[in-house]
Write an enzyme that holds these catalytic residues in place. Structure first.
Site, short mmCIF file in Angstrom:
data_model
loop_
_atom_site.label_atom_id
_atom_site.label_comp_id
_atom_site.label_asym_id
_atom_site.label_seq_id
_atom_site.Cartn_x
_atom_site.Cartn_y
_atom_site.Cartn_z
N GLU A 190 0.81 -1.21 0.00
CA GLU A 190 0.00 0.00 0.00
C GLU A 190 0.85 1.28 0.00
OE1 GLU A 190 -2.99 -0.28 3.06
OE2 GLU A 190 -4.01 -1.91 2.04
N GLU A 315 -5.16 -8.64 -1.02
CA GLU A 315 -6.10 -8.45 0.09
C GLU A 315 -7.47 -8.18 -0.52
OE1 GLU A 315 -4.93 -5.75 3.23
OE2 GLU A 315 -2.81 -6.07 2.81
#
Length: 603
Positions: A190, A315
């Site tokens: 991220e 994810e």
């Protein structure tokens, strides 16, 4: 528990919070059919094959804790294809070290083990969200197995700290692993959303250009160390054989069109293209937007003349999706359609397959969905279509044909009444027809048998028994190559497994819930509540990031000392009966007393 033909049962709270989500009492049972629900149809064309079953959507982030957690039986049954874990010496979590669990993972059907390299740091966001500077001097000039390897003193030495962390991680993995060629290294997680390089989708931001430079240096350093072990320059348990280390990136928290475009263009020019392209699809809106994201990404590859790169959605899903088979099938179906890998997100704690197992190594309904999905290995997937494609919280499915074993399978679920009151409607009891075409008489013969099993939601900690048969058809004619299988009272929280096989001389029957299963399934919010206990509405359309799905959309809260839930149970005769409470406690300890007709001293 022995009681009379009609008994008043009560749960009395002792201390602290006892029940915090809509608990179902007893085993799962098919609901009563409601009138006025429109039939929903899932179309399956067995004459149109879409490729080998990929099975990549059974991945998990931190689904494994340590060797033996989960147990072999749970891991083998769930058939987890890929997992992302922390690096050796990583301090982000107390468990989940890739090296510590690799042998169990690979011996139970695992294929690819990824390392979240930034999880070397103890905090989230890594290094407090700040890109590390050169403020430490790490000890890297001793053997990897030397206790001082990787220790540091304060003060810079002219080398970026994260570069030295990368050396620690890659060396420890490659020096000690017995499966080097099955590892994937993820340098950044991220980076777009706050972890060192926050810029959203702004590909012209200065910090994004810093990310591109750091990506190049990380990629090249990983490959340099890989070659040292491949060439025997450094000792290892097992020497790598692949030409280069498998590296994944960029790892954005959502799909970023501009960043992805700039990243691919830059990485191609610098010969640092990843082996796996990674991003996250976490929110419920991803159920409607993932396919368009995937298509946009593949167009970028074509734009820059890049051969297709493997994709892993490392994810996926909200907390509300975990353990809920009717939700998981929606995610798995779209990932299987596109033949990508995908991993359930880490929301709760490590070592329990992202809440898709119950308690200490028991199966919940999420585990059964993983098993059903994994059981399709070796089959060919076929075309599935409906009026609900790319629509969140709707009927979706996966279908496959196993020609060797003469078996056709459809997994489906998520059917939801879109016209109902979203606050009050729990979405259950919808009739669904699976319209099958292209059934080959040369494979199945002229008549077939069909069994439909229901994998009913039991909550994250509710133990799920073997899914029961809720629909059965025997000796059905398929001379036209078509067959409609209608199952009434389909529950949106459940998933369903439909299996077609050649007709056999046997008796097929539906598992009767009232004969050997549940006499009563009662939602706590439907009982008589007193003593301060009350019901709160939590719908699938609410804040699913923060709470588990609740059966019936009811969450019984404020259940504390003096609170009582009571209801009447009809039983056919005096005898011994099993009583089960499935609850969703949220981290608070509690005691409960159970009484029947005012007595709590039952054997």
């Amino acid at each position: 528990m022995s009681h009379r033909n009609k008994a008043l049962v009560a749960i009395v709270a002792g201390t602290a919070l006892l029940i915090s989500s809509g608990a179902a009492i007893g085993q799962a049972a098919i609901a009563d059919e409601r009138s006025g629900k429109a039939m929903q149809t899932l179309n399956v064309d067995f004459a149109t094959e879409t490729g080998n079953f990929r099975g990549g959507a059974s991945g998990t982030l931190y689904g494994l804790g340590d060797d033996g957690s989960p147990a072999d039986a749970i891991l083998d049954g769930a058939q987890v294809e890929n997992s992302s874990q922390k690096p050796p010496s990583g301090t982000q979590h107390p468990s989940g070290d890739a090296l510590a669990l690799e042998n169990q993972f690979f011996s139970n059907g695992g294929n690819e083990l990824a390392v979240y390299m930034q999880d070397y740091y103890p905090d989230w966001s890594y290094n407090s969200g700040n890109r590390p500077s050169d403020s430490r001097t790490y000890v890297l000039d001793v053997p990897v197995d030397d206790p001082s390897y990787g220790t540091y003193t304060n003060g810079g030495d002219g080398v970026w700290d994260y570069e030295q962390v990368t050396e620690i991680v890659i060396n420890k993995v490659l020096a000690n692993t017995e499966h080097p060629d099955q590892y994937t290294f993820i340098p950044f997680n991220e980076p777009d959303g706050g972890n060192w390089y926050a810029s959203g989708d702004n590909a012209s931001a200065k910090i994004f250009r810093t990310f591109l430079s750091d990506w190049d240096s990380e990629y090249k350093l990983i490959q340099k160390i890989w070659q040292q072990y491949k060439n025997g320059e450094k000792p290892s348990k097992v020497k790598p054989t692949a030409d280069h280390a498998r590296v994944a990136g960029p790892g954005d928290c959502v799909y970023r069109q501009n960043r992805s475009s700039a990243f691919l263009s830059h990485a191609k020019s610098q010969n640092t293209l990843p082996d796996v392209f990674v991003w996250h699809e976490l929110g419920k809106e991803s159920l409607s937007s993932f396919r368009s994201h995937y298509e946009s990404y593949r167009k970028l590859e074509k734009k820059y003349g890049i051969n297709p790169i493997d994709v892993n959605i490392t994810e996926y899903g909200e907390l509300r999706d975990m353990s809920v088979p009717g939700q998981l099938i929606q995610w798995q179906s779209m990932f299987e359609d596109e033949k990508v890998q995908a991993e359930t997100a880490y929301w709760n704690y490590a070592g329990n397959l992202s809440d898709n197992m119950a308690r200490a190594n028991s199966a919940n309904a999420g585990w059964w969905q993983f098993k059903w999905y994994g059981d399709l290995r070796g089959a060919q997937t076929v075309k599935v279509s409906s009026d609900y494609m790319n629509k969140a919280d709707s009927l979706q499915g996966i279908a496959a044909i196993d020609r060797t074993n003469k078996k056709a399978t459809v997994l489906y679920g998520g059917a939801n009444d879109a016209n109902a009151d979203q606050v009050k409607n729990d979405g259950s009891n919808i009739p669904v027809t699976v319209h099958l075409t292209g059934l080959d008489q040369n494979l199945f013969g002229s008549t077939v048998d069909v069994e439909v099993r229901e994998n009913a939601f039991t909550g994250p900690d509710g133990v799920a028994a073997t899914p029961r048969v809720v629909n059965a058809l025997s000796d059905v004619d398929i001379s036209s190559g078509t067959l409609d299988v209608t199952t009434t009272s389909v529950d949106r929280y459940a998933s369903y497994q439909l299996i077609v096989t050649p007709h056999q001389d046997r008796v097929l029957s539906i598992d009767n819930a009232a004969a050997g299963r549940a006499l009563l399934v009662e939602e706590v919010e439907n009982t008589v509540l007193s003593g301060g206990a009350q019901t709160y509405i939590k719908t699938p359309w609410g804040d699913g990031w923060n709470y588990f799905m609740t059966s019936g959309n009811g969450d019984v809260g404020s259940f504390k000392t003096g609170s009582i839930a009571s209801w009447t149970v009809d039983v056919p005769a005096d005898g011994i009966y099993r009583f089960q409470v499935i609850s969703g406690n949220t981290g608070f300890p509690g005691d409960n007393d159970v009484s029947v007709d005012g007595r709590s001293d039952m054997a």
